[in-house]
Design a protein around this motif. Structure first.
Motif, PDB file in Angstrom:
ATOM      1  N   ASN A   1       0.788  -1.234   0.000  1.00  0.00           N
ATOM      2  CA  ASN A   1       0.000   0.000   0.000  1.00  0.00           C
ATOM      3  C   ASN A   1       0.816   1.279   0.000  1.00  0.00           C
ATOM      4  O   ASN A   1       0.273   2.345  -0.278  1.00  0.00           O
ATOM      5  CB  ASN A   1      -0.947   0.018   1.206  1.00  0.00           C
ATOM      6  N   ILE A   2       2.101   1.191   0.339  1.00  0.00           N
ATOM      7  CA  ILE A   2       2.905   2.418   0.412  1.00  0.00           C
ATOM      8  C   ILE A   2       4.109   2.338  -0.527  1.00  0.00           C
ATOM      9  O   ILE A   2       4.260   3.170  -1.418  1.00  0.00           O
ATOM     10  CB  ILE A   2       3.371   2.690   1.865  1.00  0.00           C
ATOM     11  N   ILE A   3       4.941   1.351  -0.341  1.00  0.00           N
ATOM     12  CA  ILE A   3       6.196   1.292  -1.097  1.00  0.00           C
ATOM     13  C   ILE A   3       5.940   1.094  -2.589  1.00  0.00           C
ATOM     14  O   ILE A   3       6.521   1.793  -3.414  1.00  0.00           O
ATOM     15  CB  ILE A   3       7.116   0.190  -0.531  1.00  0.00           C
TER      16      ILE A   3
ATOM     17  N   LEU B   1       5.912   3.335  -8.074  1.00  0.00           N
ATOM     18  CA  LEU B   1       5.235   3.628  -9.339  1.00  0.00           C
ATOM     19  C   LEU B   1       5.220   5.124  -9.616  1.00  0.00           C
ATOM     20  O   LEU B   1       5.480   5.562 -10.743  1.00  0.00           O
ATOM     21  CB  LEU B   1       3.805   3.076  -9.319  1.00  0.00           C
ATOM     22  N   VAL B   2       4.922   5.927  -8.589  1.00  0.00           N
ATOM     23  CA  VAL B   2       4.904   7.387  -8.757  1.00  0.00           C
ATOM     24  C   VAL B   2       6.294   7.870  -9.138  1.00  0.00           C
ATOM     25  O   VAL B   2       6.452   8.721 -10.019  1.00  0.00           O
ATOM     26  CB  VAL B   2       4.397   8.084  -7.472  1.00  0.00           C
ATOM     27  N   LYS B   3       7.307   7.317  -8.498  1.00  0.00           N
ATOM     28  CA  LYS B   3       8.686   7.715  -8.806  1.00  0.00           C
ATOM     29  C   LYS B   3       9.017   7.394 -10.256  1.00  0.00           C
ATOM     30  O   LYS B   3       9.586   8.224 -10.970  1.00  0.00           O
ATOM     31  CB  LYS B   3       9.650   6.992  -7.860  1.00  0.00           C
ATOM     32  N   ASP B   4       8.665   6.180 -10.693  1.00  0.00           N
ATOM     33  CA  ASP B   4       8.944   5.788 -12.074  1.00  0.00           C
ATOM     34  C   ASP B   4       8.194   6.679 -13.057  1.00  0.00           C
ATOM     35  O   ASP B   4       8.757   7.121 -14.059  1.00  0.00           O
ATOM     36  CB  ASP B   4       8.580   4.318 -12.298  1.00  0.00           C
TER      37      ASP B   4
ATOM     38  N   ILE C   1       7.856  11.297 -16.833  1.00  0.00           N
ATOM     39  CA  ILE C   1       7.318  12.632 -17.136  1.00  0.00           C
ATOM     40  C   ILE C   1       8.452  13.633 -17.263  1.00  0.00           C
ATOM     41  O   ILE C   1       8.468  14.463 -18.182  1.00  0.00           O
ATOM     42  CB  ILE C   1       6.307  13.068 -16.054  1.00  0.00           C
ATOM     43  N   LEU C   2       9.419  13.562 -16.361  1.00  0.00           N
ATOM     44  CA  LEU C   2      10.565  14.469 -16.405  1.00  0.00           C
ATOM     45  C   LEU C   2      11.353  14.270 -17.698  1.00  0.00           C
ATOM     46  O   LEU C   2      11.773  15.237 -18.339  1.00  0.00           O
ATOM     47  CB  LEU C   2      11.459  14.237 -15.186  1.00  0.00           C
ATOM     48  N   SER C   3      11.508  13.026 -18.106  1.00  0.00           N
ATOM     49  CA  SER C   3      12.216  12.735 -19.352  1.00  0.00           C
ATOM     50  C   SER C   3      11.475  13.346 -20.541  1.00  0.00           C
ATOM     51  O   SER C   3      12.088  13.961 -21.420  1.00  0.00           O
ATOM     52  CB  SER C   3      12.344  11.221 -19.518  1.00  0.00           C
TER      53      SER C   3
END
Length: 149
Positions: free
Chosen positions: A103-105, A110-113, A118-120
């Protein structure tokens, strides 16, 4: 050879300093304990605690002497109970770990990836915008150059 003697001297000095420190700590503890015994409340507490420890030890000794099997069985039962509780705690901790991971990690990963992706894309868009800006500038200079000539 001279270096070896310096190393040995350094080690000896260090050991002497450690010995002096330990000796000083022990002497300080003895003096502190002796000074604390000057207080009647402290003396009474030490006496009371010592008597309680003696009584508890004597009670346990007499129970073991009179009923060794009963004491052994009681201790085994307590250990089984404690073992059961520890198994529950381990199971609960494992469930909590799985829950946190799920539920957290995992969502954070996924958000980090996705953020990295998005940054790329944003960096690519910035590069494309610079290229477009360069072409617009070039076109503007051509227009200025044609009108000046």
């Amino acid at each position: 050879m001279t270096q070896t003697s310096y190393n040995n001297l350094s080690t000896t000095t260090e050991n002497d300093n450690n010995g002096k420190l330990l000796r000083g700590m022990i002497i300080g503890a003895v003096i502190g304990g002796a000074l604390s015994m000057l207080d009647s409340n402290t003396r009474n507490k030490v006496t009371e605690t010592t008597k309680n420890m003696k009584d508890t030890t004597m009670d346990m000794y007499s129970q073991v002497k009179n009923n060794p099997t009963e004491v052994k069985d009681d201790l085994q039962e307590r250990l089984k109970s404690a073992s059961s509780v520890l198994k529950e705690v381990i199971s609960d901790a494992q469930k909590l770990y799985e829950k946190v991971n799920e539920n957290i990690i995992l969502p954070v990963t996924l958000v980090k990836d996705e953020s990295s992706e998005i940054l790329s894309h944003a960096k690519e868009a910035t590069t494309d915008l610079k290229d477009i800006g360069g072409k617009v500038k070039e076109a503007g200079e051509e227009v200025k150059g044609s009108s000046n000539g």
